[in-house]
Design an enzyme around this catalytic site. Sequence first.
Site, short mmCIF file in Angstrom:
data_model
loop_
_atom_site.label_atom_id
_atom_site.label_comp_id
_atom_site.label_asym_id
_atom_site.label_seq_id
_atom_site.Cartn_x
_atom_site.Cartn_y
_atom_site.Cartn_z
N GLU A 122 44.31 41.85 43.47
CA GLU A 122 45.42 42.74 43.41
C GLU A 122 45.11 43.78 42.48
O GLU A 122 46.16 44.27 42.22
CB GLU A 122 46.38 41.95 43.34
CG GLU A 122 46.76 40.78 44.20
CD GLU A 122 46.32 39.51 43.42
OE1 GLU A 122 46.51 38.25 44.05
OE2 GLU A 122 45.46 39.78 42.41
N ASP A 174 40.10 34.39 42.98
CA ASP A 174 41.29 34.89 42.60
C ASP A 174 41.30 36.37 42.04
O ASP A 174 40.56 36.99 41.97
CB ASP A 174 41.50 34.10 40.95
CG ASP A 174 42.95 34.22 40.53
OD1 ASP A 174 43.96 34.53 41.09
OD2 ASP A 174 43.18 33.51 39.63
N ASP A 176 50.99 32.02 41.43
CA ASP A 176 51.60 31.78 39.97
C ASP A 176 53.03 31.31 40.20
O ASP A 176 53.77 32.16 40.69
CB ASP A 176 51.38 32.57 38.96
CG ASP A 176 49.72 32.98 38.82
OD1 ASP A 176 48.91 32.12 38.92
OD2 ASP A 176 49.63 34.14 38.31
#
Length: 821
Positions: free
Chosen positions: A550, A547, A612
């Site tokens: 970014e 995860d 998300d």
Amino acid sequence: MSELIHRPFGDRHPYESTTDERVPRHPHPQDVVELRALTRPIGAAKNMLVSYWDQRFPDQVNSKQVALTESIEEEVAFTEDGHLSEAAARAGLIVGVDEWQVTLPAFAAGTVVCYQFSAETPTSPLNSPTYTYTVRQTIALDTLAATYLGANALILALQNDTADHAGYLRLSLATNGHLQVTAGHGNCPDIENSALKKVNETRFSFGATTIQIDANQFGLNLFHQDKLIVTGMQPPKLIIGDDNFVEAVIFAFAAPEDEAFYGFGERFNALDQRGQRLDVRVYEQYKNHGLRTYMPMPLLVSSMGYGLLVQTLRHSLFDLAHDDPNRWTLTTELGAEKQITLDLLLGSDTNLLDIVARLTTLTGLPTLPPDWAFGLWISGNEWNSQARVEEIMRQHKRHDIPASVIVLEAWSDENTFYIWNDTQYQPKSGDASFRYADFEFPPDGLWPDPKGMVDELHEQGMRVLLWQIPILKVNEDGNAQLDQDKAHMLEKGYCVQQADGEPYQIRPFWFHDGLLMDFTHPQGVDWWMQKREYLLREIGIDGFKTDGGEHIWGRDLQFADGRGGDEVWNEYPNLYAGAYFNYARTIKPDAITFSRAGFTGAQAFPCHWAGDENSTWEAFRHSVLAGLNAGISGVSFWGWDFAGFSGDIPSAELYLRASAMAAFCPIMQYHSEYNHHRQPSNDRTPWNIQERTGDETVIPTFRFLNDVRLKLRPYIEYEALQSSLIGIPMMRALSLAFPTDRQCRQFPYQYMFGSALLVAPVVAEGVSKWPLYLPTGEWRDLWTGEQYNGGQVIHYDVSTIKIPVFVRAGVDLPINLDDLP
């Protein structure tokens, strides 16, 4: 002490501007420029002016009054629950300041504009440094100076007479139907090749491909097998920035009225992107993604029968008939290179999936996950103990809902992200790695026996993935091991650096000010992964949820391999997932990663999920589009947190409609966001949804859908294998699977799941009949066996227990659904 603050680039946020920056950061001739500044403490500055001038005329100084717009005394209150939403809301917030704004007029292209702030205070004036910006120039290379022909290449020497700039366009045949188009500035180095000859023709053939120069408008038309495929390709334009540096190239193509554009990575907004302006920039948009995405790619498939791939890691912008309804453009940055190359795959408008497969072959065929990846995945951010995991598994067994994969997010100390929470151990020096025997797991602790738990899960047919992030966070808890690891990372230079050699402290809101692992550093990667070796080798986990890839904001960053932020910010999530995937497979040959972010070629590291999202019907629709676009772009083994993971729980109807779609999706996973352990639970388990909604049909319906998926496993695994071999995605948008049937464009949420199953998700609330389209051909209802002729819209009765699914005529699925309830 009074302070005047102005940062021309702010936090270097890819999309948003701060209250102390220049907007836009790099103006063009038509742009009015807004300058923003801050002063502190509040009330210290009574008046502010900005002086500005053309650098060529330093004596001609203009001044403007800067307006006080607002005073920010303290942090605002945030109303949306959840740790991620609060972090997002706080991004870029600066408090205890006065905010000031002023606008400067537009200047001509090429002008270097200088400006300086000065503020009055009760004690002494505040003067800022002098800042500058260059108004960008756009130079069209619109004069054909000469044409050169080689055995498999055509070179057009170009120039702009008025601006005294030269460039070139080189079209070379790589393979049949594959043209590489290279645009550059300066003189093409190949022109000195003695094998080239200067010619005056306007039509050139290379195998089945023909290039025609339109001498009147100086454009190019590309034919393949005597059919016009690409029309009105214009000569390139150059964007000139600071110090006369060529920053970017603009390509332009005609866009016939009915041309549709597909791909561009995982996109949530639409299937056909005509009319949009899409940029290619990895970015974490927390929910409601709009045009932003975790996984962009500079590639497209046109309904005219061609595909395009930009050979770049840098920022690109596609204007798909947005500014001009008859033209689409591509603007792509150059960096230090003098040229950029496009791969143009010419094919047929009757077989767009072939173009998808050819593009995927260029970017890399999808790595096939192990068969166990195609069962039900389960996850919840609040499953933070062994007892909770064991209870979840008991409930799955009690309700007869088999699962294949459990993803544990709340397993670690969330300091090191490789040590189990609540574990007792002696800290080691930062260069050392742990073994399982180094830890004591208290019997009454959160994880009394991680290895025993994983062994038991394996005996139950489950695989286990552990959550990861690529950072060392700010040490808010005084964790001694984190201190040791950070010290070693800094000493060895394993983290991303700023241009001045200082460590980059994460600018995005999530894990703000942490240190970001540099996955271009080979020794650093070994150090990072060896700390996680015991998880794979001794405990026996089966992979990682990678995860948070970014975190790179800014061009001013430096990586160990010598590249800057502008060349790595898109590739970073691939480097991150690749480090984990490649290392894990040296220990467990069937290990996988599960990633949110990615870039061109991300499919080398399976699997991916859509990130998300809220539990809403709108998010449901956007997620289906994201999966179809990801598939067009090469990412076949994709899933989403079906029915959403954030906010209020979904209604029973939304949960079951989304579950039905996910049963016919490569990765089927439920997941839920952290909720501070408040009651009632927000878990997305079927029993919690049933209890929370009071709908007694949830568990039996979910069990039925999961049983259907289990029956489909042989088909799913076969289609996954085919996808990995030929590059056609498992989820195939109808408009690409049946490109000659124009009615398919009106049904963007329908798709083929593999080669035989047509799936029509029900993506609206409160419906008992659902309009769906059956393309040309013969179809059989999966559930009833009823036969249908294609080429028609039907209004299908949709109970909450089933999703409309049809089978191509003549296909015998290797499953028997007769014994399902």
